[in-house]
Design an enzyme around this catalytic site. Sequence first.
Site, PDB file in Angstrom:
ATOM      1  N   HIS A 267       0.888  -1.177   0.000  1.00  0.00           N
ATOM      2  CA  HIS A 267       0.000   0.000   0.000  1.00  0.00           C
ATOM      3  C   HIS A 267       0.926   1.228   0.000  1.00  0.00           C
ATOM      4  CE1 HIS A 267      -3.422   2.466   0.638  1.00  0.00           C
ATOM      5  NE2 HIS A 267      -3.818   2.099   1.842  1.00  0.00           N
ATOM      6  N   HIS A 306      -2.211  -2.166  -9.932  1.00  0.00           N
ATOM      7  CA  HIS A 306      -3.165  -1.582  -8.993  1.00  0.00           C
ATOM      8  C   HIS A 306      -4.428  -2.425  -9.003  1.00  0.00           C
ATOM      9  CE1 HIS A 306      -5.611   1.400  -6.928  1.00  0.00           C
ATOM     10  NE2 HIS A 306      -4.468   1.924  -6.546  1.00  0.00           N
ATOM     11  N   ASP A 362       2.988   5.489  -6.866  1.00  0.00           N
ATOM     12  CA  ASP A 362       4.245   5.368  -6.133  1.00  0.00           C
ATOM     13  C   ASP A 362       5.467   5.262  -7.031  1.00  0.00           C
ATOM     14  OD1 ASP A 362       3.216   5.439  -3.516  1.00  0.00           O
ATOM     15  OD2 ASP A 362       2.424   3.432  -3.805  1.00  0.00           O
TER      16      ASP A 362
END
Length: 428
Positions: A267, A306, A362
């Site tokens: 996460h 994702h 990210d």
Amino acid sequence: MSKEILNITDCRTGRPYEIPIEHETIKAMDLRQIKINGDFGMMAYDPGFTNTASCKSKITFIDGEKGILRYRGYPIEQLAEKSNYLETAYLVLFGELPTKKQYEEWVYHVTHHTFVHENVKKFMDGFQYDAHPMGILVSTVAALSTFYPEAKKVDDPEIRLHQIHRLIGKMPTLAAYSYRHKMGFPFNLPDNDLSYTGNFLNLLFKMSEPKYEVNPVLEKALDVLFILHADHEQNCSANAMRSIGSSNADPYVATAGAAAALYGPLHGGANEAVLRMLAEIGDVKKVPEYIKRVKAGDFRLMGFGHRVYKNYDPRAKIIKQMADEVFEVTGRNPLLDIALELERIALEDDFFVSRKLYPNVDFYSGLIYQAIGFPTDIFVVLFAIPRTSGWLAQWMEFLDGPDRKIARPRQIYLGEPTRDYVDLDKRK
Ligand code: CMC
């Protein structure tokens, strides 16, 4: 027009059932009537909630196939360009963009809750010198619960608002102190003349100068990153927030629980993992070999893939565009070339294309954070600061919603049937 009904025939009994459909969804409880001989009834099995709506929400919309993200209906691209983090946080929390007066009041209250009790500093001082800043943050946010016991009154709107001001205001202070503790630097006082992100940079990096001079490019870049991270509908940490909040726990412990969920490398911990991965690859020439090992299943390509986005993450697109402006000030991050080459190869490779694995938020955020001067282990802390507004919005929506119920999933028990206790000396 066809009726919004799902017809189910239970082939075990031949009995038909009519299950109402609303928003292309059926209620799991409507399955319970499907039973044989008065047994418990049918349930849905969905580990990881891959196809289960846990709530109705008006906060964030994502179309993962098309790569769309909106807060309260506003496209993320417009908010990143025109808004600022505190205004976006207000929007996420209260549903509308603030009027000028509402905005000024909001900024005033958040700004006047940036200081922490001196005992909080003592508490933070107790951590080991090399403690991970996120471990410090999670624990200290939970500890705030003991400083503000009135926060337990979760249904009092005034008390609730006060805790929201405190949490949004204090999060950058606690985050910066978690970093300063690790570095062995004295804690800085918040500077209420500065913007939300300007003050955060001051809290982190001010040394002996009487007034910290904020670089406007970095201040703006951090602000945009905060906007992009404000909410992301029912992810692991938002789900933790709602779940903990469902027991009427106060917002400090609920936020600490959500932050703990964020900490994991699948996460919010992924941007730290991306940087470690890029450093481990070390050279553009080694990218093909690394991709080969990812495809062989040795490890995952961090910052890729994702649960919801099956297209380019719109947040990653904005961050990638912003990177050049930041690198003009900080100098180019040498790991960028490795990231670009990884992306280029992955987006052409059938392994990633067939699984719809694209760069996520990210993949590039860590490169910017590193260029600004943040050490890698504070990256996830940087995610937690802006996500606090999203967590609190999810928490409030849950508390005020019509379906307020303690979270309590079912299980399919596959263990031993009943059996008699065996005394220790008789066990084989
Ligand atoms: N690298 C290589 N293969 C991958 C990756 C990856 N990053 N992500 C998924 N896959 C493969 C996976 O092996 C599986 O292949 P197969 O069907 O052959 O078994 C397939 O793609 C589906 O994977 P999954 O684990 O079922 O997908 P998921 O929706 O449960 O996982 C995820 C989503 C984000 C946990 C996963 O993509 C992942 O581990 N990514 C790397 C960590 C990361 O970047 N996380 C940040 C997420 S974005 C920030 C946030 O919102 O927190």
